[in-house]
Design a protein around this motif. Structure first.
Motif, PDB file in Angstrom:
ATOM      1  N   VAL A   4      36.550  32.070  30.651  1.00  0.00           N
ATOM      2  CA  VAL A   4      36.287  33.376  31.256  1.00  0.00           C
ATOM      3  C   VAL A   4      37.256  34.414  30.708  1.00  0.00           C
ATOM      4  N   VAL A   5      38.531  34.050  30.634  1.00  0.00           N
ATOM      5  CA  VAL A   5      39.550  34.962  30.125  1.00  0.00           C
ATOM      6  C   VAL A   5      39.248  35.334  28.672  1.00  0.00           C
ATOM      7  N   LYS A   6      38.802  34.353  27.882  1.00  0.00           N
ATOM      8  CA  LYS A   6      38.474  34.610  26.475  1.00  0.00           C
ATOM      9  C   LYS A   6      37.295  35.567  26.354  1.00  0.00           C
ATOM     10  N   ILE A   7      36.296  35.402  27.208  1.00  0.00           N
ATOM     11  CA  ILE A   7      35.125  36.285  27.194  1.00  0.00           C
ATOM     12  C   ILE A   7      35.547  37.727  27.450  1.00  0.00           C
ATOM     13  N   ILE A   8      36.412  37.910  28.454  1.00  0.00           N
ATOM     14  CA  ILE A   8      36.882  39.255  28.796  1.00  0.00           C
ATOM     15  C   ILE A   8      37.711  39.831  27.655  1.00  0.00           C
ATOM     16  N   SER A   9      38.610  39.022  27.109  1.00  0.00           N
ATOM     17  CA  SER A   9      39.492  39.467  26.030  1.00  0.00           C
ATOM     18  C   SER A   9      38.693  39.961  24.831  1.00  0.00           C
ATOM     19  N   GLU A  10      37.680  39.200  24.435  1.00  0.00           N
ATOM     20  CA  GLU A  10      36.881  39.573  23.271  1.00  0.00           C
ATOM     21  C   GLU A  10      36.006  40.787  23.554  1.00  0.00           C
ATOM     22  N   ALA A  11      35.534  40.909  24.801  1.00  0.00           N
ATOM     23  CA  ALA A  11      34.622  42.002  25.150  1.00  0.00           C
ATOM     24  C   ALA A  11      35.300  43.365  25.125  1.00  0.00           C
ATOM     25  N   ILE A  12      36.606  43.401  25.407  1.00  0.00           N
ATOM     26  CA  ILE A  12      37.277  44.702  25.543  1.00  0.00           C
ATOM     27  C   ILE A  12      37.976  45.161  24.258  1.00  0.00           C
ATOM     28  N   ILE A  13      37.920  44.368  23.210  1.00  0.00           N
ATOM     29  CA  ILE A  13      38.500  44.791  21.931  1.00  0.00           C
ATOM     30  C   ILE A  13      37.785  46.057  21.444  1.00  0.00           C
ATOM     31  N   GLY A  14      38.562  47.056  21.076  1.00  0.00           N
ATOM     32  CA  GLY A  14      37.981  48.297  20.592  1.00  0.00           C
ATOM     33  C   GLY A  14      37.567  49.249  21.694  1.00  0.00           C
ATOM     34  N   THR A  15      37.925  48.944  22.930  1.00  0.00           N
ATOM     35  CA  THR A  15      37.592  49.824  24.056  1.00  0.00           C
ATOM     36  C   THR A  15      38.878  50.351  24.695  1.00  0.00           C
ATOM     37  N   GLU A  16      38.722  51.235  25.666  1.00  0.00           N
ATOM     38  CA  GLU A  16      39.878  51.774  26.379  1.00  0.00           C
ATOM     39  C   GLU A  16      40.604  50.704  27.186  1.00  0.00           C
ATOM     40  N   PHE A  17      39.941  49.588  27.434  1.00  0.00           N
ATOM     41  CA  PHE A  17      40.515  48.531  28.262  1.00  0.00           C
ATOM     42  C   PHE A  17      41.495  47.631  27.494  1.00  0.00           C
ATOM     43  N   LYS A  18      41.455  47.667  26.172  1.00  0.00           N
ATOM     44  CA  LYS A  18      42.309  46.764  25.393  1.00  0.00           C
ATOM     45  C   LYS A  18      43.783  46.983  25.743  1.00  0.00           C
ATOM     46  N   ASN A  19      44.488  45.880  25.978  1.00  0.00           N
ATOM     47  CA  ASN A  19      45.909  45.866  26.345  1.00  0.00           C
ATOM     48  C   ASN A  19      46.206  46.613  27.644  1.00  0.00           C
ATOM     49  N   LYS A  20      45.170  46.804  28.465  1.00  0.00           N
ATOM     50  CA  LYS A  20      45.344  47.403  29.786  1.00  0.00           C
ATOM     51  C   LYS A  20      44.898  46.448  30.893  1.00  0.00           C
ATOM     52  N   VAL A  21      44.527  45.243  30.500  1.00  0.00           N
ATOM     53  CA  VAL A  21      43.970  44.273  31.438  1.00  0.00           C
ATOM     54  C   VAL A  21      44.923  43.077  31.555  1.00  0.00           C
ATOM     55  N   TYR A  22      45.267  42.724  32.801  1.00  0.00           N
ATOM     56  CA  TYR A  22      46.274  41.684  33.030  1.00  0.00           C
ATOM     57  C   TYR A  22      45.823  40.688  34.093  1.00  0.00           C
ATOM     58  N   LEU A  23      46.128  39.420  33.845  1.00  0.00           N
ATOM     59  CA  LEU A  23      45.985  38.390  34.869  1.00  0.00           C
ATOM     60  C   LEU A  23      47.221  38.459  35.753  1.00  0.00           C
ATOM     61  N   VAL A  24      47.035  38.317  37.059  1.00  0.00           N
ATOM     62  CA  VAL A  24      48.161  38.440  37.984  1.00  0.00           C
ATOM     63  C   VAL A  24      48.101  37.353  39.058  1.00  0.00           C
ATOM     64  N   GLY A  25      49.200  37.261  39.811  1.00  0.00           N
ATOM     65  CA  GLY A  25      49.210  36.442  41.023  1.00  0.00           C
ATOM     66  C   GLY A  25      49.275  34.948  40.810  1.00  0.00           C
ATOM     67  N   GLY A  26      48.545  34.245  41.692  1.00  0.00           N
ATOM     68  CA  GLY A  26      48.633  32.791  41.743  1.00  0.00           C
ATOM     69  C   GLY A  26      48.210  32.096  40.467  1.00  0.00           C
ATOM     70  N   TYR A  27      47.244  32.648  39.753  1.00  0.00           N
ATOM     71  CA  TYR A  27      46.790  32.018  38.512  1.00  0.00           C
ATOM     72  C   TYR A  27      47.930  31.937  37.502  1.00  0.00           C
ATOM     73  N   VAL A  28      48.672  33.039  37.367  1.00  0.00           N
ATOM     74  CA  VAL A  28      49.785  33.076  36.406  1.00  0.00           C
ATOM     75  C   VAL A  28      50.910  32.153  36.868  1.00  0.00           C
ATOM     76  N   ARG A  29      51.225  32.218  38.158  1.00  0.00           N
ATOM     77  CA  ARG A  29      52.268  31.339  38.706  1.00  0.00           C
ATOM     78  C   ARG A  29      51.932  29.875  38.449  1.00  0.00           C
ATOM     79  N   ASP A  30      50.702  29.481  38.756  1.00  0.00           N
ATOM     80  CA  ASP A  30      50.315  28.090  38.584  1.00  0.00           C
ATOM     81  C   ASP A  30      50.275  27.687  37.115  1.00  0.00           C
ATOM     82  N   LYS A  31      49.908  28.606  36.247  1.00  0.00           N
ATOM     83  CA  LYS A  31      49.896  28.312  34.809  1.00  0.00           C
ATOM     84  C   LYS A  31      51.316  28.018  34.323  1.00  0.00           C
ATOM     85  N   ILE A  32      52.284  28.822  34.778  1.00  0.00           N
ATOM     86  CA  ILE A  32      53.676  28.601  34.392  1.00  0.00           C
ATOM     87  C   ILE A  32      54.163  27.258  34.920  1.00  0.00           C
ATOM     88  N   MET A  33      53.701  26.883  36.111  1.00  0.00           N
ATOM     89  CA  MET A  33      54.131  25.627  36.728  1.00  0.00           C
ATOM     90  C   MET A  33      53.364  24.423  36.186  1.00  0.00           C
TER      91      MET A  33
END
Length: 229
Positions: A4-33
């Motif tokens: 899902v993250v890859k789909i979003i990342s590829e879709a926003i290349i070349g748009t105003e959203f590029k490098n303005k979209v961030y994963l936050v919260g529990g998903y990031v915490r759990d990924k680090i853990m």
């Protein structure tokens, strides 16, 4: 979820959203853990960015039609059978005894420092896949097993007293300790828990009692004065 993250990342290349979209919260915490998480929250550092990104992805036929909540600038969609929440980065202003804040667009930093604990303050840039430790203590506190408020604990718990129960729940769930200033903030604001609906308190208490260490949770609730309310 990574698909899902890859789909979003590829879709926003070349748009105003590029490098303005961030994963936050529990998903990031759990990924680090090193834990799997199916709870994906995404912030967009653009005014009304959450709603606009959800609509953009829908127009590209990459997700379901968004369910929009205008008061908070939030949009929910289904992507690959995963429920995803999109929201703009925001700042919040709480009025005394009112748990529904006034919401406005804010910077990524303002968004993170309004959140509860440093362990939840890390973000991942969707395009670069880089983890950014906004608070400067997020990764360190995960490694050292510490629950710490993102900013002044008196403000954090006064604004939303339910965070005090979340502190206990996270401590029991992960085997972390609550650092002293955060603990003092809980004890100083314990009586404000009465302003939170019983239903919301019940949900947190149920999660604690269903954990592997319910006795520790109850002991902490008594120690911090949270059982009186």
């Amino acid at each position: 979820m990574e698909k899902v993250v890859k789909i979003i990342s590829e879709a926003i290349i070349g748009t105003e959203f590029k490098n303005k979209v961030y994963l936050v919260g529990g998903y990031v915490r759990d990924k680090i853990m090193g834990n799997y998480s199916d709870d994906l929250d995404i912030v967009v550092e653009l005014p009304t960015g959450g709603r606009r990104l959800a609509k953009f992805l829908h127009e590209k036929k990459l997700c379901s039609k968004p369910v929009i909540f205008d008061n908070f600038g939030t949009a929910f969609v289904l992507m690959n059978n995963h429920k995803i929440e999109f929201v703009m980065t925001r700042k919040e202003i709480y009025r005394d005894k009112d748990r529904k804040p006034d919401v406005a667009f804010g910077t990524l930093e303002e968004d993170i420092f309004r959140r509860d604990f440093t362990i939840n303050s890390n973000v991942i840039n969707v395009n670069s896949d880089k983890i950014i430790d906004i608070s400067g203590k997020g990764i360190e506190d995960i490694e050292n097993k510490i629950i710490r408020s993102t900013s002044d604990s008196e403000i954090i718990f006064s604004e939303d007293p339910l965070r005090m129960l979340r502190a206990v729940r996270f401590a029991v769930r992960f085997g972390f300790m609550i650092e002293e200033n955060t603990k003092a903030g809980i004890m100083n604001n314990a009586e404000k828990l009465k302003h939170i609906s019983w239903e919301r308190r019940r949900d947190e208490l149920t999660k604690m009692l269903e954990s592997e260490k319910p006795c520790e949770a109850v002991q902490m609730l008594y120690e911090f004065g949270l059982m009186k309310n």
